[in-house]
Design a protein around this motif. Structure first.
Motif, PDB file in Angstrom:
ATOM      1  N   PRO A   1       6.608   8.582  10.043  1.00 38.79           N
ATOM      2  CA  PRO A   1       6.994   9.794  10.791  1.00 38.79           C
ATOM      3  C   PRO A   1       8.430   9.744  11.288  1.00 38.79           C
ATOM      4  N   GLY A   2       8.890   8.579  11.752  1.00 33.25           N
ATOM      5  CA  GLY A   2      10.272   8.455  12.186  1.00 33.25           C
ATOM      6  C   GLY A   2      11.244   8.627  11.037  1.00 33.25           C
ATOM      7  N   VAL A   3      10.894   8.087   9.875  1.00 34.04           N
ATOM      8  CA  VAL A   3      11.723   8.265   8.680  1.00 34.04           C
ATOM      9  C   VAL A   3      11.848   9.741   8.343  1.00 34.04           C
ATOM     10  N   ALA A   4      10.726  10.447   8.345  1.00 33.88           N
ATOM     11  CA  ALA A   4      10.743  11.869   7.997  1.00 33.88           C
ATOM     12  C   ALA A   4      11.572  12.673   8.980  1.00 33.88           C
ATOM     13  N   ALA A   5      11.469  12.358  10.271  1.00 35.65           N
ATOM     14  CA  ALA A   5      12.211  13.104  11.278  1.00 35.65           C
ATOM     15  C   ALA A   5      13.717  12.940  11.084  1.00 35.65           C
ATOM     16  N   LEU A   6      14.175  11.712  10.845  1.00 36.37           N
ATOM     17  CA  LEU A   6      15.611  11.471  10.711  1.00 36.37           C
ATOM     18  C   LEU A   6      16.154  12.024   9.400  1.00 36.37           C
TER      19      LEU A   6
ATOM     20  N   GLY B   1       0.751   9.265  25.614  1.00 34.86           N
ATOM     21  CA  GLY B   1       1.409   8.169  26.312  1.00 34.86           C
ATOM     22  C   GLY B   1       2.620   8.666  27.060  1.00 34.86           C
ATOM     23  N   SER B   2       3.218   7.765  27.811  1.00 33.02           N
ATOM     24  CA  SER B   2       4.448   8.103  28.510  1.00 33.02           C
ATOM     25  C   SER B   2       5.613   8.014  27.553  1.00 33.02           C
ATOM     26  N   GLU B   3       6.779   8.429  27.992  1.00 29.24           N
ATOM     27  CA  GLU B   3       7.955   8.374  27.135  1.00 29.24           C
ATOM     28  C   GLU B   3       8.321   6.930  26.832  1.00 29.24           C
ATOM     29  N   VAL B   4       8.030   6.017  27.800  1.00 25.59           N
ATOM     30  CA  VAL B   4       8.299   4.599  27.545  1.00 25.59           C
ATOM     31  C   VAL B   4       7.387   4.079  26.448  1.00 25.59           C
ATOM     32  N   ASP B   5       6.105   4.546  26.491  1.00 24.95           N
ATOM     33  CA  ASP B   5       5.168   4.109  25.460  1.00 24.95           C
ATOM     34  C   ASP B   5       5.635   4.541  24.085  1.00 24.95           C
ATOM     35  N   GLY B   6       6.315   5.695  24.018  1.00 25.46           N
ATOM     36  CA  GLY B   6       6.775   6.209  22.744  1.00 25.46           C
ATOM     37  C   GLY B   6       8.189   5.787  22.406  1.00 25.46           C
ATOM     38  N   GLU B   7       8.742   4.795  23.147  1.00 29.44           N
ATOM     39  CA  GLU B   7      10.122   4.380  22.912  1.00 29.44           C
ATOM     40  C   GLU B   7      10.323   4.072  21.432  1.00 29.44           C
ATOM     41  N   HIS B   8      11.401   4.582  20.927  1.00 27.39           N
ATOM     42  CA  HIS B   8      11.574   4.554  19.482  1.00 27.39           C
ATOM     43  C   HIS B   8      13.062   4.584  19.179  1.00 27.39           C
ATOM     44  N   PHE B   9      13.511   3.775  18.257  1.00 23.22           N
ATOM     45  CA  PHE B   9      14.909   3.841  17.864  1.00 23.22           C
ATOM     46  C   PHE B   9      15.045   3.497  16.390  1.00 23.22           C
TER      47      PHE B   9
ATOM     48  N   ARG C   1      12.490   1.110  13.835  1.00 26.63           N
ATOM     49  CA  ARG C   1      11.856  -0.036  14.497  1.00 26.63           C
ATOM     50  C   ARG C   1      10.419  -0.156  14.021  1.00 26.63           C
ATOM     51  N   GLY C   2      10.053  -1.349  13.576  1.00 28.53           N
ATOM     52  CA  GLY C   2       8.749  -1.544  12.984  1.00 28.53           C
ATOM     53  C   GLY C   2       8.806  -1.306  11.493  1.00 28.53           C
ATOM     54  N   LYS C   3       7.680  -1.438  10.834  1.00 31.18           N
ATOM     55  CA  LYS C   3       7.638  -1.246   9.395  1.00 31.18           C
ATOM     56  C   LYS C   3       6.255  -0.762   8.994  1.00 31.18           C
ATOM     57  N   GLY C   4       6.117  -0.431   7.717  1.00 34.06           N
ATOM     58  CA  GLY C   4       4.824   0.009   7.211  1.00 34.06           C
ATOM     59  C   GLY C   4       4.601   1.493   7.437  1.00 34.06           C
ATOM     60  N   LEU C   5       3.352   1.909   7.283  1.00 31.75           N
ATOM     61  CA  LEU C   5       3.016   3.331   7.328  1.00 31.75           C
ATOM     62  C   LEU C   5       3.275   3.956   8.681  1.00 31.75           C
ATOM     63  N   ASN C   6       3.197   3.176   9.767  1.00 29.51           N
ATOM     64  CA  ASN C   6       3.409   3.738  11.101  1.00 29.51           C
ATOM     65  C   ASN C   6       4.844   4.205  11.308  1.00 29.51           C
TER      66      ASN C   6
ATOM     67  N   ALA D   1       0.811  -1.220   0.000  1.00 31.15           N
ATOM     68  CA  ALA D   1       0.000   0.000   0.000  1.00 31.15           C
ATOM     69  C   ALA D   1       0.836   1.258   0.000  1.00 31.15           C
ATOM     70  N   ALA D   2       2.171   1.136   0.052  1.00 32.70           N
ATOM     71  CA  ALA D   2       3.001   2.325   0.165  1.00 32.70           C
ATOM     72  C   ALA D   2       4.297   2.150  -0.591  1.00 32.70           C
ATOM     73  N   SER D   3       4.855   3.283  -1.038  1.00 28.70           N
ATOM     74  CA  SER D   3       6.178   3.274  -1.635  1.00 28.70           C
ATOM     75  C   SER D   3       7.257   3.349  -0.575  1.00 28.70           C
ATOM     76  N   VAL D   4       6.908   3.868   0.598  1.00 32.01           N
ATOM     77  CA  VAL D   4       7.858   4.063   1.682  1.00 32.01           C
ATOM     78  C   VAL D   4       7.399   3.260   2.885  1.00 32.01           C
ATOM     79  N   GLY D   5       8.346   2.630   3.561  1.00 29.54           N
ATOM     80  CA  GLY D   5       8.039   1.899   4.782  1.00 29.54           C
ATOM     81  C   GLY D   5       8.927   2.375   5.906  1.00 29.54           C
TER      82      GLY D   5
END
Length: 388
Positions: free
Chosen positions: A195-200, A238-246, A187-192, A162-166
């Motif tokens: 946002p992390g891709v765009a930020a980096l 959510g808390s910062e733990v809930d938003g843990e992201h790398f 971390r993770g894949k797909g449309l979710n 469904a997407a060109s970018v994951g």
């Protein structure tokens, strides 16, 4: 792929012409059913009715043809029904034959508004796909294929249809310190993961020009990812733990003199260096923690260098390449394909490896795939392509 193209990046996922997507048998099936109806019905008057084939012909036409062609098929089926009616049905079945013919004509012409509805929905879908692709290309814009004597090629395959970018990413910039390349895996894949891709990627495009060393650049990107994580957690409640992201990432730098390549890895998979001498797997001694977890890494952040002259090729990849498995669970190994394609240049390398992964996995990607191949040449191509 032409070696003198000016950009490299996402392959277009723009909607194709619908007729090009149809197998040949689907295009001829409505007409074949009309022929079948006449061939079966006329020799057996009163024993068998071909009206069902005529109705199927119009229904299938409404699914595969343009509006004018559907109207023509409706006219053709109405005439074919008359042939069958006067060819035997009227004399053998009387009023019932007339009722059946009228019902067939009504159903045949009812497919015309159905076709209009299908085409209207398809236009809306195509518009949404174009908007989505434009947004995705804004996240991962095209990369210059040539910066002086440095030749780059990128290949990206999203696991989500469904997407060109994951969740994978790439970027390149020509800076006062040379050409800098970024490849990463959220971390993770797909449309979710977008946002992390765009930020980096956005942070890299700016910081790459102002940070003199790769460790400093990596720390800047780590702070950007951590800030994005906190903001995402705050907005979502959510808390910062809930938003843990790398994000695992590797950053390479090729100075304009082309004597070496420097690399810093933050939890990312190994790179590959190919030359006339050998194919080497480059696993940095100090891989470090992924971006976004820098607060846990108190040790020095270090980059490493390797010789990189004209004719050498560097391949950066994500684990979508190295962790691709076949039906028996065997991992794909790129060594042989790299040896056979690296002399043909970066575009040939990324095309060959992407094709090999599809073959190895029977066309089913379990993870996003990003490839960045770069080499140095003796002489820059003439024209604007080579302008730094």
């Amino acid at each position: 792929m032409s070696p003198y193209r000016t950009t490299t990046g996402l392959t277009s996922h723009a909607p194709q012409n619908e007729s090009e997507l149809l197998p040949w048998w689907a295009r001829i099936e409505p007409l074949a059913l009309v022929v079948l109806a006449l061939a079966v019905d006329l020799p057996t008057p009163g024993a068998f009715s071909g009206d069902v084939f005529l109705i199927l012909s119009s229904m299938i036409a409404a699914c595969v043809y343009a509006l004018r062609a559907v109207v023509r098929v409706a006219v053709l089926n109405s005439l074919a029904g008359l042939v069958l009616l006067f060819g035997g049905h009227l004399s053998s079945d009387g009023r019932h034959a007339v009722v059946d013919y009228v019902a067939m004509v009504v159903l045949a012409w009812a497919t015309v508004p159905l076709c209009r509805l299908r085409l209207s929905l398809r236009r809306r879908l195509q518009g949404a796909e174009r908007v989505a692709e434009s947004a995705q290309r804004a996240v991962l814009p095209p990369v210059r294929a040539w910066w002086g004597k440095t030749w780059i090629a990128v290949r990206y395959e999203a696991a989500s249809a469904a997407a060109s970018v994951g969740g994978d990413l790439y970027a390149a910039e020509h800076t006062p310190y040379g050409v800098r390349l970024l490849i990463g895996d959220v971390r993770g894949k797909g449309l979710n993961a977008i946002p992390g891709v765009a930020a980096l990627v956005g942070s890299f495009h700016e910081a790459a020009h102002h940070t003199p060393t790769l460790p400093e650049l990596a720390r800047h990107l780590d702070e950007a990812v951590s800030r994005h994580t906190r903001e995402t957690a705050s907005v979502s409640g959510g808390s910062e733990v809930d938003g843990e992201h790398f994000i695992t990432a590797a950053i390479a730098q090729i100075p304009d003199d082309g004597t070496e390549v420097r690399l810093i890895s933050r939890g990312h998979c190994p790179a590959f260096l190919v030359s006339e001498d050998a194919l080497r797997v480059w696993e940095p001694e100090h891989a470090g923690l992924p971006l976004g977890l820098g607060e846990l890494d108190t040790g020095p952040w270090q980059d490493e260098s390797r010789p990189f002259g004209p004719g050498h090729l560097l391949l950066l990849c994500t684990d979508g390449l190295l962790e691709a498995r076949d039906a028996d669970g065997r991992f794909y190994t790129p060594g042989e394909d790299l040896r056979q394609s690296w002399r043909d240049g970066p575009p040939a390398v990324v095309e060959r490896l992407a094709g090999a992964v599809h073959t190895h996995t029977d066309g089913v990607l379990a993870d996003d795939l990003a490839l960045v191949a770069v080499t140095r040449v003796e002489h820059a191509p003439s024209g604007g392509e080579a302008a730094p």
